[in-house]
Design a protein around this motif. Sequence first.
Motif, short mmCIF file in Angstrom:
data_model
loop_
_atom_site.label_atom_id
_atom_site.label_comp_id
_atom_site.label_asym_id
_atom_site.label_seq_id
_atom_site.Cartn_x
_atom_site.Cartn_y
_atom_site.Cartn_z
N VAL A 44 6.81 -5.98 6.81
CA VAL A 44 6.17 -7.10 7.50
C VAL A 44 4.66 -6.83 7.57
O VAL A 44 4.23 -5.69 7.64
CB VAL A 44 6.74 -7.31 8.92
N ILE A 45 3.89 -7.90 7.58
CA ILE A 45 2.44 -7.76 7.65
C ILE A 45 2.05 -7.29 9.04
O ILE A 45 2.45 -7.86 10.04
CB ILE A 45 1.73 -9.08 7.30
N SER A 46 1.26 -6.22 9.06
CA SER A 46 0.80 -5.67 10.32
C SER A 46 -0.66 -6.04 10.57
O SER A 46 -1.07 -6.22 11.71
CB SER A 46 0.95 -4.14 10.30
N GLN A 47 -1.45 -6.14 9.50
CA GLN A 47 -2.87 -6.47 9.63
C GLN A 47 -3.28 -7.24 8.37
O GLN A 47 -2.85 -6.92 7.28
CB GLN A 47 -3.69 -5.19 9.76
N LEU A 48 -4.14 -8.23 8.55
CA LEU A 48 -4.55 -9.07 7.44
C LEU A 48 -6.05 -9.33 7.54
O LEU A 48 -6.52 -9.91 8.53
CB LEU A 48 -3.76 -10.38 7.47
N ASN A 49 -6.79 -8.88 6.55
CA ASN A 49 -8.23 -9.13 6.45
C ASN A 49 -8.52 -9.83 5.13
O ASN A 49 -7.60 -10.09 4.35
CB ASN A 49 -9.02 -7.81 6.50
N GLU A 50 -9.79 -10.10 4.85
CA GLU A 50 -10.15 -10.75 3.58
C GLU A 50 -9.81 -9.86 2.39
O GLU A 50 -9.26 -10.32 1.40
CB GLU A 50 -11.64 -11.08 3.56
N PHE A 63 10.12 6.74 13.06
CA PHE A 63 8.92 6.69 12.23
C PHE A 63 8.79 5.35 11.51
O PHE A 63 9.79 4.70 11.23
CB PHE A 63 8.95 7.82 11.19
N TYR A 64 7.55 5.00 11.22
CA TYR A 64 7.29 3.84 10.37
C TYR A 64 6.12 4.18 9.46
O TYR A 64 5.36 5.13 9.70
CB TYR A 64 7.01 2.59 11.20
N ILE A 65 5.98 3.41 8.40
CA ILE A 65 4.94 3.64 7.40
C ILE A 65 4.03 2.43 7.35
O ILE A 65 4.50 1.29 7.36
CB ILE A 65 5.59 3.89 6.02
N LEU A 66 2.73 2.68 7.30
CA LEU A 66 1.74 1.64 7.11
C LEU A 66 1.24 1.74 5.67
O LEU A 66 0.72 2.77 5.27
CB LEU A 66 0.58 1.79 8.09
N ALA A 67 1.44 0.68 4.91
CA ALA A 67 1.00 0.62 3.52
C ALA A 67 -0.19 -0.32 3.42
O ALA A 67 -0.07 -1.49 3.77
CB ALA A 67 2.13 0.15 2.62
N THR A 68 -1.33 0.20 2.97
CA THR A 68 -2.56 -0.59 2.90
C THR A 68 -2.82 -1.00 1.46
O THR A 68 -2.85 -0.16 0.56
CB THR A 68 -3.75 0.25 3.43
N PHE A 69 -3.04 -2.30 1.27
CA PHE A 69 -3.34 -2.86 -0.05
C PHE A 69 -4.75 -3.43 -0.05
O PHE A 69 -5.13 -4.14 0.88
CB PHE A 69 -2.35 -3.99 -0.40
N GLU A 70 -5.50 -3.11 -1.08
CA GLU A 70 -6.81 -3.72 -1.30
C GLU A 70 -6.80 -4.32 -2.70
O GLU A 70 -6.47 -3.64 -3.67
CB GLU A 70 -7.92 -2.68 -1.16
#
Length: 109
Positions: A44-50, A63-70
């Motif tokens: 699920v989306i946790s944070q959304l920027n441009e 535990f949970y994992i945060l996956a960051t996409f650019e």
Amino acid sequence: MMIKALGTLSIVFLFGACAVFQPRIPYQLGMSESKFLRQNREAVISQLNEQKKVYRLSSDERFYILATFENGQLVSLEEKELRPQWPRQRMMEENNIYEDNSEQRQPNR
């Protein structure tokens, strides 16, 4: 000659089967966002920027994992631990014990 050919074919088949049955890697740096979402449908989306999207993915109960996409590519993975609930429960239990003891100390009217 036939036995060597059969032995070679069985070895080639064995290596091919090993390649097919390798474990699926759910995430790795550089993978595309669409492939990540196909393999991790519970993300699920946790944070959304441009320029950046961060997805949250539960790995187990703690535990949970945060996956960051650019720009559609996975650039970082971060594992976090959920806050344990036991200190709050412990405080509540201590408060109940204190309240029980204070009730016992009150004189009878």
